[in-house]
Design a protein around this motif. Structure first.
Motif, PDB file in Angstrom:
ATOM      1  N   LEU A  11       0.892  -1.153   0.000  1.00 18.09           N
ATOM      2  CA  LEU A  11       0.000   0.000   0.000  1.00 18.09           C
ATOM      3  C   LEU A  11       0.928   1.200   0.000  1.00 18.09           C
ATOM      4  CD1 LEU A  11      -2.697  -1.092   2.604  1.00 18.09           C
ATOM      5  CD2 LEU A  11      -2.754  -1.283   0.103  1.00 18.09           C
ATOM      6  N   THR A  12       0.576   2.234  -0.720  1.00 20.00           N
ATOM      7  CA  THR A  12       1.487   3.356  -0.939  1.00 20.00           C
ATOM      8  C   THR A  12       2.116   3.872   0.353  1.00 20.00           C
ATOM      9  OG1 THR A  12       0.357   3.972  -2.970  1.00 20.00           O
ATOM     10  CG2 THR A  12       1.688   5.676  -1.936  1.00 20.00           C
ATOM     11  N   ASP A  13       1.327   3.992   1.405  1.00 19.50           N
ATOM     12  CA  ASP A  13       1.852   4.520   2.665  1.00 19.50           C
ATOM     13  C   ASP A  13       2.831   3.569   3.354  1.00 19.50           C
ATOM     14  OD1 ASP A  13       0.366   6.817   2.330  1.00 19.50           O
ATOM     15  OD2 ASP A  13      -1.266   6.173   3.640  1.00 19.50           O
ATOM     16  N   GLY A  14       2.935   2.336   2.890  1.00 19.35           N
ATOM     17  CA  GLY A  14       3.812   1.370   3.532  1.00 19.35           C
ATOM     18  C   GLY A  14       5.208   1.278   2.956  1.00 19.35           C
ATOM     19  N   VAL A  15       5.450   1.887   1.810  1.00 17.72           N
ATOM     20  CA  VAL A  15       6.752   1.728   1.152  1.00 17.72           C
ATOM     21  C   VAL A  15       7.867   2.420   1.932  1.00 17.72           C
ATOM     22  CG1 VAL A  15       8.079   1.957  -0.971  1.00 17.72           C
ATOM     23  CG2 VAL A  15       5.615   1.646  -1.093  1.00 17.72           C
TER      24      VAL A  15
END
Length: 121
Positions: A58-62
């Motif tokens: 998920l984008t916020d996890g990268v």
């Protein structure tokens, strides 16, 4: 819900492969605890030295993965593996884009398609 997919192309010298396997086992174990890490897979080529990593977050996890999970292992990882290419699929925010550029990232924006959720066995 947006996500980012990273595909790394790298090589590991045969004499370093066992050490590399031990290192990535540690990274994978930590990555498996990240709820925003959706895919984290290493594949070894038939030549015994080509390695690809497919990661989807998920984008916020990268960025938390890169900084907190991978970060402590980065120096050792980069001594064992030579990154030849990194393809980033999705639309990373500016701070993430800057971090991934340090690995020589090529960015590809979504054009068309879909992704299905998978169920772990």
């Amino acid at each position: 819900m947006t996500y980012i997919t990273n595909v790394f192309h790298m090589t590991v010298e045969p004499e370093a492969l066992e050490e590399f396997k031990g290192l990535i086992a540690q990274i994978i174990a930590l990555s498996n605890k990240e709820p925003e890490t959706l895919i984290y897979e290493y594949s070894l080529g038939q030549d015994g030295r080509s390695v690809h990593i497919v990661e989807r977050y998920l984008t916020d996890g990268v960025l938390p993965h890169v900084e907190n999970t991978f970060g402590p292992f980065a120096e050792r990882f980069l001594k064992l593996a030579t990154i030849h290419a990194l393809y980033v699929y999705g639309e990373p925010p500016a701070d993430l884009r800057a971090k991934l550029q340090s690995f020589g990232a090529v960015f590809l924006a979504p054009l068309a398609g879909f992704a299905r959720a998978t169920v772990a066995a």
